[in-house]
Structure formats: structure tokens, C-alpha cells
Enzyme design. Structure first.
Site, PDB file in Angstrom:
ATOM      1  N   TYR A   1       0.814  -1.216   0.000  1.00  0.00           N
ATOM      2  CA  TYR A   1       0.000   0.000   0.000  1.00  0.00           C
ATOM      3  C   TYR A   1       0.846   1.264   0.000  1.00  0.00           C
ATOM      4  CZ  TYR A   1      -4.222  -2.592  -0.156  1.00  0.00           C
ATOM      5  OH  TYR A   1      -5.219  -3.411  -0.623  1.00  0.00           O
TER       6      TYR A   1
ATOM      7  N   VAL B   1      -9.179   3.834  -5.231  1.00  0.00           N
ATOM      8  CA  VAL B   1      -8.703   4.271  -3.908  1.00  0.00           C
ATOM      9  C   VAL B   1      -7.595   5.326  -4.052  1.00  0.00           C
ATOM     10  CG1 VAL B   1      -9.331   2.066  -2.861  1.00  0.00           C
ATOM     11  CG2 VAL B   1      -7.045   2.320  -3.834  1.00  0.00           C
TER      12      VAL B   1
ATOM     13  N   HIS C   1     -14.420   1.639  -1.932  1.00  0.00           N
ATOM     14  CA  HIS C   1     -13.374   0.734  -1.450  1.00  0.00           C
ATOM     15  C   HIS C   1     -12.332   1.436  -0.603  1.00  0.00           C
ATOM     16  CE1 HIS C   1     -14.420  -1.978  -5.133  1.00  0.00           C
ATOM     17  NE2 HIS C   1     -15.321  -2.058  -4.172  1.00  0.00           N
TER      18      HIS C   1
ATOM     19  N   CYS D   1      -9.246  -0.500  17.621  1.00  0.00           N
ATOM     20  CA  CYS D   1     -10.145   0.386  18.376  1.00  0.00           C
ATOM     21  C   CYS D   1     -10.954   1.280  17.433  1.00  0.00           C
ATOM     22  CB  CYS D   1      -9.336   1.234  19.367  1.00  0.00           C
ATOM     23  SG  CYS D   1      -8.428   2.607  18.624  1.00  0.00           S
TER      24      CYS D   1
ATOM     25  N   CYS E   1      -3.418   2.637  21.135  1.00  0.00           N
ATOM     26  CA  CYS E   1      -4.020   1.528  21.906  1.00  0.00           C
ATOM     27  C   CYS E   1      -3.130   0.302  21.829  1.00  0.00           C
ATOM     28  CB  CYS E   1      -5.421   1.207  21.376  1.00  0.00           C
ATOM     29  SG  CYS E   1      -5.433   0.215  19.872  1.00  0.00           S
TER      30      CYS E   1
ATOM     31  N   SER F   1     -13.953  -3.510 -14.936  1.00  0.00           N
ATOM     32  CA  SER F   1     -14.085  -4.825 -15.583  1.00  0.00           C
ATOM     33  C   SER F   1     -15.350  -5.538 -15.111  1.00  0.00           C
ATOM     34  CB  SER F   1     -12.870  -5.690 -15.243  1.00  0.00           C
ATOM     35  OG  SER F   1     -12.877  -5.944 -13.839  1.00  0.00           O
TER      36      SER F   1
HETATM   37  C1  BV8 Z   1     -17.971  -8.057   0.217  1.00  0.00           C
HETATM   38  C2  BV8 Z   1      -9.484  -2.260  -2.500  1.00  0.00           C
HETATM   39  C3  BV8 Z   1     -18.517 -10.094   1.271  1.00  0.00           C
HETATM   40  C4  BV8 Z   1      -8.274  -3.085  -2.581  1.00  0.00           C
HETATM   41  C5  BV8 Z   1     -11.010  -3.585  -3.761  1.00  0.00           C
HETATM   42  C6  BV8 Z   1     -21.095 -11.214  -4.323  1.00  0.00           C
HETATM   43  C7  BV8 Z   1     -21.515 -10.285  -3.368  1.00  0.00           C
HETATM   44  C8  BV8 Z   1     -20.609  -9.778  -2.442  1.00  0.00           C
HETATM   45  C9  BV8 Z   1     -19.262 -10.170  -2.472  1.00  0.00           C
HETATM   46  C10 BV8 Z   1     -18.849 -11.068  -3.428  1.00  0.00           C
HETATM   47  C11 BV8 Z   1     -19.753 -11.590  -4.346  1.00  0.00           C
HETATM   48  N1  BV8 Z   1     -19.075 -12.451  -5.152  1.00  0.00           N
HETATM   49  C12 BV8 Z   1     -17.776 -12.475  -4.775  1.00  0.00           C
HETATM   50  C13 BV8 Z   1     -17.613 -11.677  -3.716  1.00  0.00           C
HETATM   51  C14 BV8 Z   1     -16.333 -11.484  -3.029  1.00  0.00           C
HETATM   52  C15 BV8 Z   1     -15.569 -10.286  -3.554  1.00  0.00           C
HETATM   53  C16 BV8 Z   1     -15.489 -10.248  -5.036  1.00  0.00           C
HETATM   54  O1  BV8 Z   1     -16.229  -9.520  -5.690  1.00  0.00           O
HETATM   55  N2  BV8 Z   1     -14.560 -11.033  -5.573  1.00  0.00           N
HETATM   56  C17 BV8 Z   1     -14.353 -11.018  -7.006  1.00  0.00           C
HETATM   57  C18 BV8 Z   1     -12.841 -11.011  -7.293  1.00  0.00           C
HETATM   58  C19 BV8 Z   1     -15.033 -12.259  -7.553  1.00  0.00           C
HETATM   59  N3  BV8 Z   1     -16.156  -9.064  -3.055  1.00  0.00           N
HETATM   60  C20 BV8 Z   1     -15.783  -8.634  -1.852  1.00  0.00           C
HETATM   61  O2  BV8 Z   1     -15.041  -9.269  -1.125  1.00  0.00           O
HETATM   62  C21 BV8 Z   1     -16.345  -7.302  -1.393  1.00  0.00           C
HETATM   63  N4  BV8 Z   1     -16.825  -7.452  -0.077  1.00  0.00           N
HETATM   64  O3  BV8 Z   1     -18.993  -7.882  -0.356  1.00  0.00           O
HETATM   65  O4  BV8 Z   1     -17.777  -8.885   1.278  1.00  0.00           O
HETATM   66  C22 BV8 Z   1     -19.343 -10.053   2.478  1.00  0.00           C
HETATM   67  C23 BV8 Z   1     -20.724 -10.177   2.357  1.00  0.00           C
HETATM   68  C24 BV8 Z   1     -21.484 -10.234   3.487  1.00  0.00           C
HETATM   69  C25 BV8 Z   1     -20.880 -10.140   4.757  1.00  0.00           C
HETATM   70  C26 BV8 Z   1     -19.490 -10.001   4.856  1.00  0.00           C
HETATM   71  C27 BV8 Z   1     -18.707  -9.948   3.717  1.00  0.00           C
HETATM   72  C28 BV8 Z   1     -15.229  -6.274  -1.295  1.00  0.00           C
HETATM   73  C29 BV8 Z   1     -14.752  -5.895  -2.646  1.00  0.00           C
HETATM   74  C30 BV8 Z   1     -13.749  -4.745  -2.504  1.00  0.00           C
HETATM   75  C31 BV8 Z   1     -12.367  -5.274  -2.646  1.00  0.00           C
HETATM   76  N5  BV8 Z   1     -11.439  -4.173  -2.678  1.00  0.00           N
HETATM   77  N6  BV8 Z   1     -10.224  -2.528  -3.694  1.00  0.00           N
HETATM   78  C32 BV8 Z   1      -7.231  -2.343  -3.370  1.00  0.00           C
HETATM   79  O5  BV8 Z   1      -7.555  -1.675  -4.367  1.00  0.00           O
HETATM   80  O6  BV8 Z   1      -6.074  -2.481  -2.963  1.00  0.00           O
HETATM   81  S1  BV8 Z   1     -11.483  -4.104  -5.299  1.00  0.00           S
HETATM   82  C33 BV8 Z   1     -10.190  -3.733  -6.329  1.00  0.00           C
HETATM   83  O7  BV8 Z   1     -10.479  -4.354  -7.527  1.00  0.00           O
HETATM   84  C34 BV8 Z   1     -10.005  -2.258  -6.686  1.00  0.00           C
HETATM   85  O8  BV8 Z   1     -10.964  -1.430  -6.047  1.00  0.00           O
HETATM   86  C35 BV8 Z   1     -10.213  -2.165  -8.161  1.00  0.00           C
HETATM   87  O9  BV8 Z   1     -10.940  -1.048  -8.518  1.00  0.00           O
HETATM   88  C36 BV8 Z   1     -10.991  -3.402  -8.370  1.00  0.00           C
HETATM   89  C37 BV8 Z   1     -10.765  -4.009  -9.714  1.00  0.00           C
HETATM   90  O10 BV8 Z   1     -11.860  -3.698 -10.359  1.00  0.00           O
HETATM   91  P1  BV8 Z   1     -11.814  -2.535 -11.471  1.00  0.00           P
HETATM   92  O11 BV8 Z   1     -11.798  -1.221 -10.808  1.00  0.00           O
HETATM   93  O12 BV8 Z   1     -12.900  -2.852 -12.396  1.00  0.00           O
HETATM   94  O13 BV8 Z   1     -10.394  -2.663 -12.142  1.00  0.00           O
HETATM   95  P2  BV8 Z   1      -9.934  -3.749 -13.221  1.00  0.00           P
HETATM   96  O14 BV8 Z   1      -8.448  -3.625 -13.343  1.00  0.00           O
HETATM   97  O15 BV8 Z   1     -10.532  -5.081 -12.879  1.00  0.00           O
HETATM   98  O16 BV8 Z   1     -10.635  -3.256 -14.573  1.00  0.00           O
HETATM   99  C38 BV8 Z   1     -10.209  -2.052 -15.163  1.00  0.00           C
HETATM  100  C39 BV8 Z   1     -10.923  -1.975 -16.496  1.00  0.00           C
HETATM  101  O17 BV8 Z   1     -10.549  -0.742 -17.119  1.00  0.00           O
HETATM  102  C40 BV8 Z   1     -10.492  -3.085 -17.439  1.00  0.00           C
HETATM  103  O18 BV8 Z   1     -11.665  -3.712 -17.932  1.00  0.00           O
HETATM  104  C41 BV8 Z   1      -9.759  -2.359 -18.588  1.00  0.00           C
HETATM  105  O19 BV8 Z   1     -10.104  -2.892 -19.848  1.00  0.00           O
HETATM  106  C42 BV8 Z   1     -10.302  -0.972 -18.481  1.00  0.00           C
HETATM  107  N7  BV8 Z   1      -9.369   0.077 -18.899  1.00  0.00           N
HETATM  108  C43 BV8 Z   1      -8.012   0.088 -18.821  1.00  0.00           C
HETATM  109  N8  BV8 Z   1      -7.554   1.282 -19.286  1.00  0.00           N
HETATM  110  C44 BV8 Z   1      -8.645   2.026 -19.635  1.00  0.00           C
HETATM  111  C45 BV8 Z   1      -9.797   1.261 -19.385  1.00  0.00           C
HETATM  112  N9  BV8 Z   1     -11.046   1.712 -19.636  1.00  0.00           N
HETATM  113  C46 BV8 Z   1     -11.155   2.960 -20.139  1.00  0.00           C
HETATM  114  N10 BV8 Z   1     -10.088   3.751 -20.399  1.00  0.00           N
HETATM  115  C47 BV8 Z   1      -8.826   3.313 -20.165  1.00  0.00           C
HETATM  116  N11 BV8 Z   1      -7.776   4.104 -20.439  1.00  0.00           N
HETATM  117 ZN    ZN Z   2      -6.323   1.755  18.296  1.00  0.00          ZN
END
Ligand code: BV8
Ligand code: ZN
Length: 241
Positions: A62, A99, A115, A126, A147, A190
Site C-alpha cells: 500500500y 482508492v 473501497h 479500536c 491503543c 471490468s
Molecule cells: C464483500 C481495495 C462479502 C483493494 C477492492 C457477491 C456479493 C458480495 C461479495 C462477493 C460476491 N461475489 C464475490 C464476492 C467477493 C468479492 C469479489 O467480488 N470477488 C471477485 C474477485 C469475484 N467481493 C468482496 O469481497 C467485497 N466485499 O462484499 O464482502 C461479504 C458479504 C457479506 C458479509 C461479509 C462480507 C469487497 C470488494 C472490494 C475489494 N477491494 N479494492 C485495493 O484496491 O487495494 S477491489 C479492487 O479491484 C479495486 O478497487 C479495483 O478497482 C478493483 C478491480 O476492479 P476494477 O476497478 O474494475 O479494475 P480492473 O483492473 O478489474 O478493470 C479495469 C478496467 O478498465 C479493465 O476492464 C480495462 O479494460 C479498463 N481500462 C483500462 N484502461 C482504460 C480502461 N477503460 C477505459 N479507459 C482506459 N484508459
Molecule cells: Zn487503536
């Protein structure tokens, strides 16, 4: 050029952005980060389990992204969305998965950071408020709260709940928009990460016209009425102009 996206006096616009809108600001996509991080997958590092197992590695990851994002500048994608927000006022809401803080630096205000934010740190134990933090940490400089517990990035990791108030704000906006002309626009995402990937379904069910602006087809491209393939920095200023 695709059919114009009509925005009139009755239109409400909900925008969802992802990492793609920051690509033209030079923010290294995770896999293209070059060497250091390629042997890891985001899903392996951005989890509470990874932090519990190796907080130094997660803080190095990070800190690296903090340093990169601090050197980046908003690009035309970010500016086009600020212009639309200023034109629509409370008929506009931005939900970002990013982020990197670039939307806020470009001037976005009506925004939820689904996110979290790279430049905020919080206590892992805490109830101390998350605070602004631009420092870098690593294995031999692990930050601790008064803490005694480890400090962590104020980021929503995989398997962690999003802030319910953020999801509520998106739901409320969609419900109000449903009785007006409602446009849902996703850009640079995506469609792989939930629950943000489900917004398009919610919006469609409420009668929204749905648009995707993305460099490549996304996982859920078929769920959008309109798909404009291209770089968001080039497409958004024209589409929203
Ligand atoms: C939750 C912080 C569960 C980290 C991130 C159904 C419901 C709920 C949850 C789930 C579910 N199914 C699966 C899950 C679990 C999980 C999930 O979705 N897994 C996936 C991998 C299958 N979801 C979770 O865990 C979420 N939490 O709901 O908890 C729960 C439920 C009940 C009770 C308790 C718990 C939490 C999800 C958040 C995770 N954290 N970010 C960090 O960034 O370090 S997500 C992380 O991935 C980033 O935020 C990033 O943004 C994201 C990737 O997605 P995109 O932003 O779309 O980026 P990506 O690279 O994939 O795509 C970019 C696109 O841009 C590409 O398509 C490319 O072609 C295009 N592109 C490139 N250049 C350009 C462009 N387009 C235009 N112009 C350009 N120039
Ligand atoms: Zn603390």
C-alpha cells in the site's frame, strides 16, 4: 461516434468508475506494476488474512501505491466527471471503486469511495477515526495505534463489508432517480468486483438507460444497453460534453 447520451433537465446520472479511469494518469494497474508485485494477485494481498499473516508486506504494497498515486495527476476522465457534477448538482452521484484519490483531487464532491482511500489509515482494533496519512511503512516500520494495535490502510479488502452508508447513498439515489430520466454510466471497470458489479442490474430494474465506457469488453458488458469501447479520457469528454 455512438448515439448521443442525452442529458436533459429531468435526467439523473449515477456514475461508477474503476481502475481504468486512472490508467491514463499512469497509475500502474496492479498486474502491470512491473516486477515487484507481479508474483502476487490483488486478491492475495488485499485481504484481512494477508494483513494478519504479513502486515509488513501488505504495508509495503500500500505504501508503493500511495507513492505512485501521490505522483499521478487527474486526467480528462476525472475532469469530465467533475464538469458533469457541476452541471447537474444533486442530480449527479459518483460511486468509485478507486482508492487513488484522483477524483477528489480533480474536484469531485458528490462521491462515495466504495473501497476506501489510499491516503487514510485507521486502527485495526479500536474505534479511532480513520485519519489522513501519506507516510510509507514496511516490515521494520509497522505503525501502531496508541491503543497498541497495528494501524492498517483504510481500504475495503476482499471479504470485508463495504460501508453500509455508502451503499445506502447509492440505493437512495437510484430510487429517487427511478421516477425521472435515469442514466447509469460505468467507466473503466471490468465488472468483476462485487457488490459494485451488481449496480447495473439494480439500475436496469429501476428503468435506467445503462452505458459502459471501457477499453475492453467487461464481464458484464452484455448487461449494458450501450457499450462504447475506448479510452475513458477520450470518450467521456465527448460523451458527456
Ligand atoms: C464483500 C481495495 C462479502 C483493494 C477492492 C457477491 C456479493 C458480495 C461479495 C462477493 C460476491 N461475489 C464475490 C464476492 C467477493 C468479492 C469479489 O467480488 N470477488 C471477485 C474477485 C469475484 N467481493 C468482496 O469481497 C467485497 N466485499 O462484499 O464482502 C461479504 C458479504 C457479506 C458479509 C461479509 C462480507 C469487497 C470488494 C472490494 C475489494 N477491494 N479494492 C485495493 O484496491 O487495494 S477491489 C479492487 O479491484 C479495486 O478497487 C479495483 O478497482 C478493483 C478491480 O476492479 P476494477 O476497478 O474494475 O479494475 P480492473 O483492473 O478489474 O478493470 C479495469 C478496467 O478498465 C479493465 O476492464 C480495462 O479494460 C479498463 N481500462 C483500462 N484502461 C482504460 C480502461 N477503460 C477505459 N479507459 C482506459 N484508459
Ligand atoms: Zn487503536
Amino acid at each position: 461516434m455512438p448515439e448521443p447520451l442525452v442529458i436533459d433537465g429531468d435526467t439523473r446520472v449515477l456514475v461508477l468508475t474503476g481502475a481504468g479511469v486512472s490508467a491514463e494518469s499512469g497509475i500502474p494497474t496492479f498486474r502491470g506494476a512491473g516486477g515487484l508485485w507481479e508474483q502476487y494477485r490483488l486478491e492475495e494481498l488485499a485481504t484481512p488474512e494477508a494483513f494478519a499473516r504479513d502486515p509488513g508486506l501488505v504495508w509495503r504494497f500500500y505504501s508503493y501505491r500511495r507513492e505512485k498515486a501521490a505522483l499521478a495527476e487527474p486526467n480528462p476522465s476525472h475532469h469530465a466527471l467533475v464538469a458533469l457534477e457541476r452541471r447537474l448538482g444533486d442530480r449527479f452521484l459518483l460511486a468509485t471503486q478507486n482508492v487513488d484519490d484522483l477524483h477528489r483531487r480533480a474536484g469531485s464532491q458528490r462521491m462515495v469511495e466504495l473501497h476506501g482511500n489510499l491516503f487514510r489509515t485507521r486502527c485495526s482494533a479500536c474505534r479511532r477515526e480513520p485519519f489522513e496519512d501519506r507516510r510509507s511503512y514496511g516490515p521494520d516500520s509497522l505503525p501502531r495505534c496508541h491503543c497498541g494495535a497495528l494501524l492498517r490502510p483504510h481500504i475495503v479488502w476482499f471479504g470485508e463489508m463495504l460501508d453500509p452508508s455508502h451503499l445506502e447513498r447509492v440505493d437512495d439515489f437510484m430510487r429517487e432517480a427511478a421516477s425521472h430520466r435515469f442514466v447509469f454510466l460505468a467507466a473503466g471497470t471490468s465488472g468483476a468486483v462485487w457488490p459494485a458489479a451488481g449496480f447495473v442490474e439494480q439500475a436496469r430494474a429501476l428503468g435506467a438507460g445503462t452505458w459502459l465506457v471501457n477499453a475492453d469488453p467487461a464481464e458484464n458488458t452484455a448487461r449494458f444497453h450501450h457499450f462504447v469501447q475506448g479510452k475513458s479520457g477520450e470518450v467521456l469528454p465527448k460523451l458527456l460534453g
